[in-house]
Write a protein that holds these residues in place. Structure first.
Motif: not given
Length: 192
Positions: A144-148, A151, A181-183, A185
């Motif tokens: 789970r990645m931060e939006p900024h 990838p 990978l998922r962002t 929310s």
């Protein structure tokens, strides 16, 4: 994929059994059935003696019944084996260089890989699973990645960092990985 197929098949079988059982129960309680239904009243049987014995004298009947039942049993056994099969790798064989070798618990390598991947910049949460053979494991990571976070950069850092460390620590020639990978929310917050 297999989990989805399993759930769809279970849902279809459950809906079919629920529909047939509910219809039989409704007719048994006195609801008037449609004209095409198997039986027409609450005292009517599902299969009469004539319907049950209609094909008994034909030469093809019993081989077809036995073949159909055999196919159903084989499908049920295949499904059971697929459900009970272990999806995780229990241990990884480590080449120690002295010819003896050692085994590493799969869960330990999963936890170390997840912790190392979780420490990367921009990774909010990481999970790792190992599958494959104990001499040639494969990693499946969910990040789970931060939006900024970019990838491509995150994948390069993952390949050069945690995956390389795990491959070197277990003395593996290769460690193929599937990464999802998922962002993250975030909930909207009111600023006052």
């Amino acid at each position: 994929m297999q989990r989805t197929v399993n759930r769809v098949l279970l849902a279809l079988v459950g809906l079919l059994l629920l529909a047939v059982g509910g219809a039989v129960l409704a007719v048994g309680l006195g609801v008037e059935p449609p004209s095409w239904w198997l039986h027409q009243g609450r005292h009517d049987v599902l299969l009469s003696t004539a319907e049950r014995t209609r094909w008994r004298g034909e030469g093809w009947w019993w081989p077809v019944v036995i073949a159909a039942l055999a196919v159903l049993v084989l499908l049920a056994l295949w499904w059971l084996a697929a459900v009970l099969r272990r999806r995780r790798l229990r241990e990884v064989l480590v080449d120690t260089g002295d010819g003896a070798g050692a085994t590493l618990r799969g869960r330990a390598l999963e936890h170390a890989l997840a912790a190392d991947a979780g420490g990367l910049e921009g990774v909010a949460h990481a999970r790792a699973h190992l599958k494959g053979r104990r001499t040639a494991p494969q990693a499946r990571l969910r990040l789970r990645m931060e939006p900024h976070v970019d990838p491509g950069t995150a994948l390069r850092e993952l390949a050069d960092g945690p995956l390389a460390h795990a491959r070197e620590a277990a003395a593996l020639p290769a460690l193929p990985a599937e990464v999802r990978l998922r962002t993250v929310s975030h909930k909207a917050e009111r600023v006052t």
